[in-house]
Design a protein around this motif. Structure first.
Motif, short mmCIF file in Angstrom:
data_model
loop_
_atom_site.label_atom_id
_atom_site.label_comp_id
_atom_site.label_asym_id
_atom_site.label_seq_id
_atom_site.Cartn_x
_atom_site.Cartn_y
_atom_site.Cartn_z
N ALA A 275 -30.11 -24.24 28.34
CA ALA A 275 -30.82 -24.64 29.56
C ALA A 275 -32.04 -25.47 29.22
O ALA A 275 -32.31 -26.51 29.85
CB ALA A 275 -31.20 -23.40 30.37
N MET B 14 -25.59 -9.63 22.46
CA MET B 14 -26.14 -9.96 23.78
C MET B 14 -27.34 -10.85 23.64
O MET B 14 -27.48 -11.86 24.31
CB MET B 14 -26.53 -8.68 24.55
N ILE C 236 -27.76 -19.16 25.87
CA ILE C 236 -27.79 -19.68 27.25
C ILE C 236 -29.14 -20.30 27.55
O ILE C 236 -29.25 -21.39 28.12
CB ILE C 236 -27.47 -18.54 28.25
N ASN C 237 -30.18 -19.58 27.18
CA ASN C 237 -31.53 -20.07 27.40
C ASN C 237 -31.76 -21.42 26.71
O ASN C 237 -32.26 -22.37 27.29
CB ASN C 237 -32.54 -19.03 26.87
N MET D 270 -26.43 -14.29 22.72
CA MET D 270 -25.83 -15.05 23.83
C MET D 270 -26.88 -15.46 24.84
O MET D 270 -26.89 -16.60 25.32
CB MET D 270 -24.74 -14.22 24.51
N VAL D 271 -27.75 -14.51 25.13
CA VAL D 271 -28.81 -14.84 26.08
C VAL D 271 -29.66 -15.98 25.53
O VAL D 271 -29.98 -16.95 26.23
CB VAL D 271 -29.69 -13.60 26.36
#
Lengths: 231, 119
Positions: A28, A17, A24-25, A20-21
């Motif tokens: 971005a 997790m 994603i961050n 993945m976070v």
């Protein structure tokens, strides 16, 4: 059961997790950075474009203003030069008139020399006779000149007859006279007054002025420095 | 297991949300940058205008000075020429009057060339 297909325990799940976070961050952030970099580029380009456009306009406007100012200056200059020329022309014209007017008042003195004046009268009459070539001529003179005129007529007629071998009757006009304020001279008429020759002193002065005007200008003011063509 | 899954999905959704915020901020930055480009360009343009204006006014002032000078010079020249005309007139007036009077009083009677005089 194989090692790969073992289900993940809680800790591993949490790690995944987190990964993945983080991913994603991270994506971005990178995307955001790209956008910002591009934005700065666009900022520069757009600003430069706007400034360049306007500055061209400004330049054009000022070039126009400068040209206008120069044209205006030339116009003013030309006007000033014209005014100056006119001033000079007017001055010359006034002086010419002054000369002529003074000459007119000098005319009155001409008859003061009787002998000379009688001769002048004779020649004036004779000149007229030669132009009229008529058989009967009347002479108009000032009342005060009548005696002198009679004398002059005698001599003139004589000359005429000798030169042209023609006869002629020349008489003083008893009904008409030159005005008393005239400077002098004669008017000759023939054919019952239908042909007139004005040989008065005033008339001769007017003719002399016209004929001699170019010479007089030069005499009075000198040659024109601008003149290029002479005939 | 189902609960874990949904929690996991929740976390991911929140991460996406946060990510979207980050990107959105960047987009807003971009929009702002474009506005800034306009306002800063306008400022620079005003400065250019002011500068050009000052240059032009200097130019005008210089030229006004020049034309005043040449104007005064021309006036002085004209006055000098006027004085010269006056002098010429005073000097030559009498000669001209004499010439005119001579023309009036000198008479040369001539027979017309076409007149036939018998022998």
């Amino acid at each position: 059961m194989s090692h790969h297909t073992r289900a993940l325990n809680d800790e591993e799940v949490l790690n995944e997790m987190k990964k993945m976070v983080a991913f994603i961050n991270q994506e971005a952030i990178e995307k955001a950075r790209e956008i910002k970099v591009k934005a700065d580029e666009e900022f520069n380009i757009e600003k430069a474009k706007l400034v360049r456009q306007e500055s061209n306009n400004i330049e054009a406007t000022y070039q126009r203003k400068i040209k206008q100012a120069e044209i205006q200056k030339k116009i003013t200059q030309s006007n000033v030069i014209n005014k100056s020329r006119l001033k000079l022309l007017q001055a010359r014209q006034q002086y010419l008139e002054e000369v002529f007017n003074e000459t007119v008042s000098q005319l009155i003195k001409v008859p003061q020399d009787n002998v000379k004046y009688r001769d002048i009268l004779k020649n004036l009459i004779l000149q007229g006779l030669y132009q009229l070539m008529d058989e009967q001529v009347k002479v108009i003179v000032k009342k005060s000149d009548v005696d002198l005129a009679n004398n002059a007529i005698q001599a003139a007629s004589q000359n005429y007859k000798e030169t042209t071998k023609r006869d002629i009757i020349v008489e003083i006009d008893k009904e008409n006279n030159l005005p008393d304020d005239s400077a002098g001279g004669v008017i000759l008429t023939s054919h019952f007054g239908r042909i007139r020759i004005n040989n008065t002193l005033e008339e001769r002065l007017v003719l002399a002025q016209e004929e001699l005007l170019p010479e007089i200008r030069v005499l009075l003011f000198g040659h024109s420095p601008n003149r290029k063509h002479f005939h | 297991m189902a609960h874990q899954n949904s929690q996991g999905i929740q976390t991911l959704l929140e991460a996406e949300k946060e990510a979207a915020k980050i990107v959105q901020k960047a987009r807003q930055y971009r929009v702002q940058r474009l506005k800034d480009a306009r306002t800063e360009a306008a400022k620079e343009i005003e400065e250019l205008k002011a500068q050009r204006n000052t240059d032009f006014q200097e130019f005008e002032a210089e030229h006004a000075g020049n034309s005043d000078q040449s104007f005064a010079k021309l006036n002085a020249e004209t006055d000098a020429k006027l004085a010269a005309i006056q002098t010429a007139f005073d000097n030559n007036k009498n000669a001209v009057m004499e010439k005119l009077l001579a023309a009036v009083t000198t008479v040369e009677p001539k027979v017309h060339t076409n007149v036939k005089v018998p022998e």
